[in-house]
Design an enzyme around this catalytic site. Structure first.
Site, PDB file in Angstrom:
ATOM      1  N   CYS A  54       0.825  -1.218   0.000  1.00 26.47           N
ATOM      2  CA  CYS A  54       0.000   0.000   0.000  1.00 26.47           C
ATOM      3  C   CYS A  54       0.857   1.265   0.000  1.00 26.47           C
ATOM      4  CB  CYS A  54      -0.920  -0.049   1.220  1.00 26.47           C
ATOM      5  SG  CYS A  54      -1.629   1.533   1.689  1.00 26.47           S
ATOM      6  N   CYS A  57       0.162   3.738   2.865  1.00 27.96           N
ATOM      7  CA  CYS A  57       0.668   3.161   4.113  1.00 27.96           C
ATOM      8  C   CYS A  57       2.154   3.471   4.265  1.00 27.96           C
ATOM      9  CB  CYS A  57       0.475   1.643   4.121  1.00 27.96           C
ATOM     10  SG  CYS A  57      -1.227   1.086   3.953  1.00 27.96           S
TER      11      CYS A  57
END
Length: 408
Positions: A54, A57
């Site tokens: 991600c 993230c």
């Protein structure tokens, strides 16, 4: 002497590195340990649900969590926990338990592990702290809102805020379940009211849901309160993207049963736009005589479809181009998508469309033109007083790709 000086310098540098890393949020990585600490210290738990792949993230971990401002606030107020939802272990099970559907999901749990508040997506330090303040406010957090909803508050302003909060947190299942139950309690005049229609838009009620079917069966009532063109376009667009999502899911799972069965029901509705939509979905199912996906067939079908219907809905071009960008990955192998986007931008020069144009350009190795478009995107971000961090990274990526493939 020189060796000793070098050693001391190394030790100082190491200490400096440790000091910097200690400025940010200190995270636990064991759920049960975090629960024990939360009970012992009487604190809530802040959880970063993330995955290894991600992008947002990684941005949070590299640029937000290490900052002193974040550490000063979160280390004092919370037990902080990181949960990797693609680790094939405890993280996967925790992701399922807390119904995590987007990354990062930033959640706040009470000391017993119950969700108090959550949202999805990357945030700045300032926004993260504001989120935490909302989470700890018993009058504003999600748990408080759920209790207020369950307690019977059906005022429109609160209902709109309630459903928006659930949707932003990717709790669409609860949002839809609560809305459908609420919709069932309304009388016909209330069901067709503007306020109710607004809530339907927030929860994105779609085909085959009870409230949506009611609207289809009572369009005359909704025409009077909302307007014919708005209702007709709402119904048409809902079917379009419902089936697009169903088709994508079917392709990834290699099972088109749900898509095909729902399409039969859709056809039985006898909407005038059925054939148009069926042709749109067929573009994505472009295979050769041996059943293998064929990019050339896709581009041919896409061009023919956009020639017939492209001017009716800009989303057709954006969707077809995005898929083509995923498919291509070498010089001009998906050049039709560049033409599609340039034709769209000629008739509607919407700045939001530049992202898709930029994507199809660099995916076709048209790096110089992609850089021009990226600079336009950056200028627009500056004009809107938005962060340029993401586009700066993309610009650097294109520079790196151009250098890597300079001899191609």
């Amino acid at each position: 002497m020189s060796t000793l000086k070098t050693l001391l310098t190394a030790i100082c540098l190491s200490a400096g590195i440790l000091q910097v890393s200690a400025q940010g949020i200190n995270f636990e990585h064991d759920f049960n340990k975090a629960l024990d600490l939360a009970k012992k210290e009487n604190k809530m738990i802040f959880v970063d649900f993330y995955t290894s792949w991600c992008g947002p993230c990684k941005m949070m971990s590299a640029e937000v969590f290490p900052q002193k401002e974040a550490g000063d606030y979160f280390n004092k107020e919370f037990i902080n926990l990181k949960v990797q939802c693609d680790d094939k272990g405890e993280g996967v099970e925790l992701g399922k338990k807390y119904k995590i559907n987007a990354y990062p999901t930033l959640a706040f749990l009470d000391k017993d592990g119950n969700t108090v508040h959550s949202t999805a997506g990357g945030l700045s330090v300032k926004a993260l702290i504001e989120l935490a303040k909302t989470a700890t406010d018993p009058n504003k957090n999600q748990l408080a809102m759920v209790k207020e909803w369950d307690g019977g508050n059906r005022g429109h302003a609160f209902a709109a805020r309630y459903f928006k909060t659930l949707i932003r947190s990717y709790r669409s299942e609860k949002a839809n379940a609560d809305f459908e139950k609420y919709f069932g309690t309304l009388n016909p005049a209330q069901k067709a009211a503007k306020n109710t229609f607004e809530l339907m838009g927030i929860v994105k009620t779609g085909p085959f849901a009870p409230s949506f079917e009611y609207m289809e069966q009572h369009t005359g009532d909704f025409y009077k309160t909302i307007g014919k063109s708005k209702i007709d376009s709402t119904i048409a667009n809902a079917y379009l993207w419902y089936f697009k999502g169903l088709q994508a899911s079917g392709f990834s799972n290699k099972d088109m049963t749900a898509f095909n069965s729902k399409m039969k029901l859709f056809k039985a509705e006898k909407y005038p736009f059925y054939d148009e939509y069926a042709e749109f979905y067929a573009v994505f199912d472009s295979q050769d005589a041996n059943g293998k996906d064929d990019i050339n067939i896709y581009m041919q079908r896409g061009t023919e479809f956009l020639r017939k219907y492209g001017k009716k809905n800009d989303s057709y071009t954006l969707s077809l181009t995005s898929m083509l960008g995923n498919w291509t990955g070498r010089k001009n192998s998906g050049a039709a998508g560049i033409k599609w986007m340039e034709e769209l931008l000629q008739r509607n020069n919407n700045p939001r469309y530049l992202n898709t144009y930029f994507y199809i350009l660099w995916r076709n190795f048209n790096f110089d033109k992609a850089m021009e478009v990226a600079q336009l995107m950056k200028a627009n971000a500056i004009k809107e007083n938005s962060s340029t961090a993401d586009i700066d990274k993309q610009i650097q990526m294109v520079k790196d790709l151009k250098e890597k493939y300079k001899n191609i």
